[in-house]
Write a protein that holds these residues in place. Sequence first.
Motif, PDB file in Angstrom:
ATOM      1  N   PHE A 245      34.971 -21.407   5.930  1.00  0.00           N
ATOM      2  CA  PHE A 245      34.668 -20.631   7.135  1.00  0.00           C
ATOM      3  C   PHE A 245      33.219 -20.133   7.090  1.00  0.00           C
ATOM      4  O   PHE A 245      32.460 -20.270   8.056  1.00  0.00           O
TER       5      PHE A 245
ATOM      6  N   CYS B 107      39.465 -14.529  14.926  1.00  0.00           N
ATOM      7  CA  CYS B 107      38.355 -14.927  14.059  1.00  0.00           C
ATOM      8  C   CYS B 107      37.322 -13.798  14.048  1.00  0.00           C
ATOM      9  O   CYS B 107      36.949 -13.301  15.114  1.00  0.00           O
TER      10      CYS B 107
ATOM     11  N   CYS C 156      34.130 -15.184  16.263  1.00  0.00           N
ATOM     12  CA  CYS C 156      34.183 -15.507  17.700  1.00  0.00           C
ATOM     13  C   CYS C 156      35.422 -14.964  18.413  1.00  0.00           C
ATOM     14  O   CYS C 156      35.503 -15.039  19.636  1.00  0.00           O
TER      15      CYS C 156
ATOM     16  N   CYS D 233      39.062 -21.398  11.690  1.00  0.00           N
ATOM     17  CA  CYS D 233      38.764 -21.174  13.096  1.00  0.00           C
ATOM     18  C   CYS D 233      38.188 -22.485  13.621  1.00  0.00           C
ATOM     19  O   CYS D 233      37.073 -22.878  13.232  1.00  0.00           O
TER      20      CYS D 233
ATOM     21  N   ASN E  82      36.995 -23.107  16.325  1.00  0.00           N
ATOM     22  CA  ASN E  82      35.840 -22.868  17.173  1.00  0.00           C
ATOM     23  C   ASN E  82      34.547 -22.744  16.338  1.00  0.00           C
ATOM     24  O   ASN E  82      33.471 -23.111  16.799  1.00  0.00           O
ATOM     25  N   CYS E  83      34.688 -22.247  15.141  1.00  0.00           N
ATOM     26  CA  CYS E  83      33.510 -21.981  14.289  1.00  0.00           C
ATOM     27  C   CYS E  83      33.307 -23.032  13.192  1.00  0.00           C
ATOM     28  O   CYS E  83      32.240 -23.081  12.580  1.00  0.00           O
TER      29      CYS E  83
HETATM   30 ZN    ZN Z   1      35.579 -18.433  15.162  1.00  0.00          ZN
END
Ligand code: ZN
Length: 260
Positions: free
Chosen positions: A171, A235, A238, A255, A257-258
């Motif tokens: 992460f 998260c 985000c 996550c 998205n990240c």
């Molecule tokens: Zn994220």
Amino acid sequence: MPEWPELRAWSGQAQQALQGAALDRIETQNEKMLNLPLEALNAAVRGRRVRQVRNMGKWMLFELDEGLLGLNFNMGADFCLDRRPMENTRLQVFFADGRVFSIRFWFLGYLVYGRSLALCPALASLGPDCMALSKEDFCALLKGRRSLKNLLLDQHTLCGIGNFYLHDLLFLAGLHPARQAGSLSQAEKEGLFEAMHALFERAAAQGGAAYEHDLFFQSGHYRQSFVGYKERQACPRCGAPIEKIKLGASHVYLCANCQH
Ligand SMILES: [Zn+2]
């Protein structure tokens, strides 16, 4: 399962407490955890002094004035260095000064002896310690089609990273655990190296994870978790929900998205 930060913290304690101490004997009710018959092990270590204690990945290495002992806690253990053995322990290392290092493995652990690291197969087959690698050497290991998750957890490629810290490590580096290691750009590889150092140094400085105990039965203080074991929580970067996905034989938290 203890990983690099815990082993670094505990090995530092053992180094302070045991440097120069002479071994008296080892006792165990379960020789399966040894690589030699108990009698031969005791003949090899009796009277030997501890020159240095350090960690190599998830192993604690006792370098003696002749030979070395490697201790692996496997899934984890309760252990204690005291003047009296801890009750119900499967393994005790007695020192000539009356102290005893008692270990109660949660699952089978290992104590191995070798005249040198190279002569001890359990240790010689390990990859380099993840934190001892230079940035250049670390980046050079990130190659091929294996997923980052599989490569980073493979102790024969590099040792010290386990399932607890893996999620947060990836992460922090913004990398998806399923990414093929060889697909990373040089900047991504270097980012992963930096993230590992930041995470592991911080966790080791805090004595390791809070759910683990050290040599004197004190808890670690590292409690931070970014995405690990936080399924469906937001998260921290985000706000998107953290996912838990099956990858290979186990699950990873991320996550989507990240991490790409
Ligand atoms: Zn994220």
